[in-house]
Design an enzyme around this catalytic site. Structure first.
Site, PDB file in Angstrom:
ATOM      1  N   GLY A   8       0.031  12.204  20.764  1.00 34.44           N
ATOM      2  CA  GLY A   8       0.127  13.098  21.923  1.00 34.44           C
ATOM      3  C   GLY A   8      -1.197  13.807  22.165  1.00 34.44           C
ATOM      4  O   GLY A   8      -1.233  14.920  22.685  1.00 34.44           O
ATOM      5  N   THR A  10      -3.403  13.294  24.300  1.00 38.01           N
ATOM      6  CA  THR A  10      -3.807  13.432  25.704  1.00 38.01           C
ATOM      7  C   THR A  10      -2.897  14.423  26.430  1.00 38.01           C
ATOM      8  O   THR A  10      -2.997  14.581  27.647  1.00 38.01           O
ATOM      9  CB  THR A  10      -3.730  12.062  26.409  1.00 38.01           C
ATOM     10  N   GLY A  11      -2.006  15.079  25.694  1.00 39.00           N
ATOM     11  CA  GLY A  11      -1.046  15.997  26.314  1.00 39.00           C
ATOM     12  C   GLY A  11      -1.580  17.419  26.447  1.00 39.00           C
ATOM     13  O   GLY A  11      -2.677  17.751  25.974  1.00 39.00           O
ATOM     14  N   ASP A 224      13.502  27.413  24.412  1.00 37.07           N
ATOM     15  CA  ASP A 224      12.037  27.407  24.401  1.00 37.07           C
ATOM     16  C   ASP A 224      11.479  28.600  23.614  1.00 37.07           C
ATOM     17  O   ASP A 224      10.467  28.480  22.933  1.00 37.07           O
ATOM     18  CB  ASP A 224      11.518  27.447  25.851  1.00 37.07           C
ATOM     19  N   HIS A 229      10.735  31.192  18.345  1.00 30.27           N
ATOM     20  CA  HIS A 229       9.734  32.256  18.226  1.00 30.27           C
ATOM     21  C   HIS A 229      10.372  33.645  18.066  1.00 30.27           C
ATOM     22  O   HIS A 229       9.987  34.429  17.207  1.00 30.27           O
ATOM     23  CB  HIS A 229       8.836  32.283  19.466  1.00 30.27           C
ATOM     24  N   LYS A 307       9.901  33.898  32.357  1.00 28.80           N
ATOM     25  CA  LYS A 307       8.709  33.449  33.070  1.00 28.80           C
ATOM     26  C   LYS A 307       8.666  34.082  34.451  1.00 28.80           C
ATOM     27  O   LYS A 307       9.663  34.618  34.929  1.00 28.80           O
ATOM     28  CB  LYS A 307       8.742  31.932  33.191  1.00 28.80           C
TER      29      LYS A 307
HETATM   30  N1  LIG Z   1       2.256  22.499  25.844  1.00 26.65           N
HETATM   31  C1  LIG Z   1       2.506  23.542  25.090  1.00 26.65           C
HETATM   32  O1  LIG Z   1       1.976  24.650  25.296  1.00 26.65           O
HETATM   33  C2  LIG Z   1       3.493  23.421  23.964  1.00 26.65           C
HETATM   34  C3  LIG Z   1       3.718  24.541  23.137  1.00 26.65           C
HETATM   35  C4  LIG Z   1       4.584  24.408  22.048  1.00 26.65           C
HETATM   36  C5  LIG Z   1       5.236  23.199  21.822  1.00 26.65           C
HETATM   37  N2  LIG Z   1       5.031  22.153  22.675  1.00 26.65           N
HETATM   38  C6  LIG Z   1       5.743  20.898  22.389  1.00 26.65           C
HETATM   39  O2  LIG Z   1       4.805  19.887  22.050  1.00 26.65           O
HETATM   40  C7  LIG Z   1       5.248  18.623  22.503  1.00 26.65           C
HETATM   41  C8  LIG Z   1       4.151  18.020  23.410  1.00 26.65           C
HETATM   42  O3  LIG Z   1       4.012  18.874  24.540  1.00 26.65           O
HETATM   43  P1  LIG Z   1       2.927  18.661  25.681  1.00 26.65           P
HETATM   44  O4  LIG Z   1       3.051  19.818  26.578  1.00 26.65           O
HETATM   45  O5  LIG Z   1       1.585  18.339  25.095  1.00 26.65           O
HETATM   46  O6  LIG Z   1       3.499  17.337  26.422  1.00 26.65           O
HETATM   47  P2  LIG Z   1       2.763  16.416  27.480  1.00 26.65           P
HETATM   48  O7  LIG Z   1       1.638  17.115  28.137  1.00 26.65           O
HETATM   49  O8  LIG Z   1       3.838  15.825  28.317  1.00 26.65           O
HETATM   50  O9  LIG Z   1       2.125  15.267  26.568  1.00 26.65           O
HETATM   51  C9  LIG Z   1       2.887  14.224  26.038  1.00 26.65           C
HETATM   52  C10 LIG Z   1       2.036  13.313  25.180  1.00 26.65           C
HETATM   53  O10 LIG Z   1       2.864  12.231  24.752  1.00 26.65           O
HETATM   54  C11 LIG Z   1       2.156  11.016  24.954  1.00 26.65           C
HETATM   55  N3  LIG Z   1       3.069   9.913  25.177  1.00 26.65           N
HETATM   56  C12 LIG Z   1       4.147   9.877  25.991  1.00 26.65           C
HETATM   57  N4  LIG Z   1       4.711   8.652  25.933  1.00 26.65           N
HETATM   58  C13 LIG Z   1       3.977   7.920  25.086  1.00 26.65           C
HETATM   59  C14 LIG Z   1       4.046   6.601  24.597  1.00 26.65           C
HETATM   60  N5  LIG Z   1       5.029   5.752  24.976  1.00 26.65           N
HETATM   61  N6  LIG Z   1       3.094   6.174  23.751  1.00 26.65           N
HETATM   62  C15 LIG Z   1       2.092   6.987  23.370  1.00 26.65           C
HETATM   63  N7  LIG Z   1       1.986   8.270  23.751  1.00 26.65           N
HETATM   64  C16 LIG Z   1       2.909   8.716  24.611  1.00 26.65           C
HETATM   65  C17 LIG Z   1       1.332  11.269  26.182  1.00 26.65           C
HETATM   66  O11 LIG Z   1       0.315  10.310  26.212  1.00 26.65           O
HETATM   67  P3  LIG Z   1      -0.394   9.892  27.633  1.00 26.65           P
HETATM   68  O12 LIG Z   1      -0.728  11.192  28.295  1.00 26.65           O
HETATM   69  O13 LIG Z   1      -1.615   9.162  27.194  1.00 26.65           O
HETATM   70  O14 LIG Z   1       0.606   9.112  28.400  1.00 26.65           O
HETATM   71  C18 LIG Z   1       0.840  12.693  25.900  1.00 26.65           C
HETATM   72  O15 LIG Z   1      -0.264  12.665  25.024  1.00 26.65           O
HETATM   73  C19 LIG Z   1       6.566  18.872  23.265  1.00 26.65           C
HETATM   74  O16 LIG Z   1       7.642  18.647  22.409  1.00 26.65           O
HETATM   75  C20 LIG Z   1       6.483  20.344  23.613  1.00 26.65           C
HETATM   76  O17 LIG Z   1       7.734  20.935  23.729  1.00 26.65           O
HETATM   77  C21 LIG Z   1       4.172  22.233  23.716  1.00 26.65           C
END
Ligand SMILES: NC(=O)c1ccc[n+]([C@@H]2O[C@H](COP(=O)([O-])OP(=O)(O)OC[C@H]3O[C@@H](n4cnc5c(N)ncnc54)[C@H](OP(=O)(O)O)[C@@H]3O)[C@@H](O)[C@H]2O)c1
Length: 438
Positions: A8, A10-11, A224, A229, A307
């Site tokens: 992940g 790139t997320g 969430d 938290h 929010k």
């Molecule tokens: N964002 C936050 O602030 C935050 C805070 C706390 C917890 N979280 C948790 O962390 C997790 C990730 O959150 P996020 O916000 O980073 O999500 P996101 O922006 O949607 O990123 C999802 C990631 O999963 C990858 N992915 C999806 N399908 C895939 C596949 N088939 N093969 C390989 N990679 C794949 C995507 O890759 P590509 O982009 O390359 O497709 C991307 O890197 C979630 O469970 C979220 O609840 C997030």
């Protein structure tokens, strides 16, 4: 050298939090590591580094330094992989062998829908059991799913190789709660229902759900924020002082009851991307809880989080009892964005014989530059702990499961619509104006 394999990469989480934290750790030269950044996007390592540079520049705690970033980026390899394709793990195994990687930390910065496939995939890697795994919340799509994921992980890894991350545990002032409670005679002896009238915890955000509609629709404010938290804060505030903190926190969770709850949804939420036009997901939650155990039975614990509210702030207010009608003493612990402690108490008004004056001591920790430079961001602290093999700042699976059950079992009322603020709260929220806040 430790290799952090970031699924992940790139997320959003990686972009805004994890990579800036890793950059800061590298800048401080305290820890040595390399990163394998895994994503589905068709990037070369060069493309990937260009993309993350902007995020690091924007979100780094320490000043961005071009030279340091160049050296940091030499530690990164981007590896494209579809996590849902079994064969890709066979190829990844070959890649790890070629790179001669020994000590790996797998960071699952992924939505829980991928956890099952990724764990099955990890099983196919050589000597996987020697490595460590960090899992992001939500740790499953439901309590049942969390249990299944945990079982699968335990088939491969020993408990001490698993890290369930709750980044609030890495926040400076959340850690400070224990010191404030246990290292001050003033509070230690008075931290009970005889002296405390109520506890209020607020976690307010100005932002909406940003681009995270698909995730938020399934989660809402309760899953969430509250179940992880905020319950961490509740349990640290009320746990007994004992060696095993996780057991002390779990004991509180076993006695925690939600007595009242109201839910809200911000105006315009239904029009957000990836949100159903008739969504009933809550973006605001307010709860009154009780701990049915001594010394807390008579202390309501009020929680609110949401929010699109009129300010961004996380803080706790402890309201002490008043025995003769004099103003209540208040202790406020400010968690974010300002970090500090505020104490309100009574003195005699100068010149007046019987008149009380309420005064305050206001300590702003984050107003001092030296503290801002030396205080790691939550993810920085937690990543360092994983590299050091320490579990101190991580949730136990039992805590996660108990909190999740608690939230799953509550009957949820229909959310009302709000705009910037909440009209009919469960309590009068104490708002303290601060002179020192930046
Ligand atoms: N964002 C936050 O602030 C935050 C805070 C706390 C917890 N979280 C948790 O962390 C997790 C990730 O959150 P996020 O916000 O980073 O999500 P996101 O922006 O949607 O990123 C999802 C990631 O999963 C990858 N992915 C999806 N399908 C895939 C596949 N088939 N093969 C390989 N990679 C794949 C995507 O890759 P590509 O982009 O390359 O497709 C991307 O890197 C979630 O469970 C979220 O609840 C997030």
């Amino acid at each position: 050298m430790t290799t952090i394999t970031l699924f992940g990469s790139t997320g959003d989480l990686s972009y805004r939090k994890l990579l800036p934290a890793l950059y800061n750790m590298y800048s401080n030269s305290q820890t040595d590591f390399q990163i394998i950044a895994i994503g589905r996007k068709d990037y070369t390592t060069k493309d990937y580094i260009q993309t993350i540079q902007t995020g690091i520049q924007e979100y780094t705690r320490l000043a961005f330094d071009e030279e340091i970033f160049k050296k940091f980026s030499k530690r990164i390899i981007y590896y494209q992989m579809d996590l849902t394709n079994k064969n890709s793990y066979v190829q990844f195994n070959e890649f790890i062998k070629q790179q001669n990687i020994q000590d790996q930390i797998f960071y699952l910065a992924l939505s829980p829908q991928f956890f099952h496939q990724v764990i099955e995939g990890l099983k196919m890697l050589d000597h996987i059991e020697k490595n460590r795994v960090v899992i992001e919340k939500p740790f499953g799509e439901s309590t049942e799913d969390m249990n299944l994921i945990n079982q699968k992980l335990k088939e491969i890894f020993e408990d001490d190789h698993l890290y369930y991350i709750d980044h609030y545990l890495g926040k400076e002032m959340v850690q400070n709660i224990k010191t404030i409670r246990f290292k001050n005679a003033l509070f230690k002896s008075n931290w009970n229902q005889d002296m405390i009238e109520s506890i209020q915890i607020s976690a307010l955000e100005k932002d909406g759900i940003l681009n995270r509609g698909a995730y938020y629709e399934k989660s809402g404010a309760l899953k969430d924020m509250v179940q992880n938290h905020i319950f961490q804060i509740v349990t640290i505030l009320t746990m007994e002082e004992q060696k095993n903190q996780h057991e002390a926190q779990l004991d509180i969770l076993h006695h925690l009851h939600v007595e009242k709850m109201i839910l809200g949804q911000y105006k315009g939420y239904k029009q957000e991307k990836n949100v159903s036009p008739d969504s009933t997901t809550e973006t605001y939650a307010e709860l009154e809880c009780r701990i049915q155990k001594k010394p807390w039975e008579n202390v309501p614990i009020f929680i609110r989080t949401g929010k699109k509210l009129n300010r961004r702030e996380i803080y706790v207010v402890i309201k002490f009892r008043s025995f003769d009608g004099s103003p209540n003493n208040l202790l406020e612990i400010k968690i974010q964005p300002t970090e500090g402690v505020y104490l309100q108490f009574n003195i005699k008004k100068p010149q007046e014989k019987n008149e009380i004056q309420t005064v305050k001591m206001d300590f702003c920790q984050s107003c001092l530059e030296v503290n801002r430079i030396n205080t790691p961001q939550a993810y920085e602290r937690l990543l360092k702990e994983v590299i050091r093999n320490s579990h101190e700042y991580f949730s136990s699976f039992e805590e996660i499961l108990t909190s999740s059950r608690l939230i799953e079992e509550i009957e949820k009322p229909e959310p009302f619509i709000y705009e910037n603020q909440i009209e009919n709260s469960l309590t009068d929220w104490i708002e303290i104006p601060h002179t020192l806040d930046k």
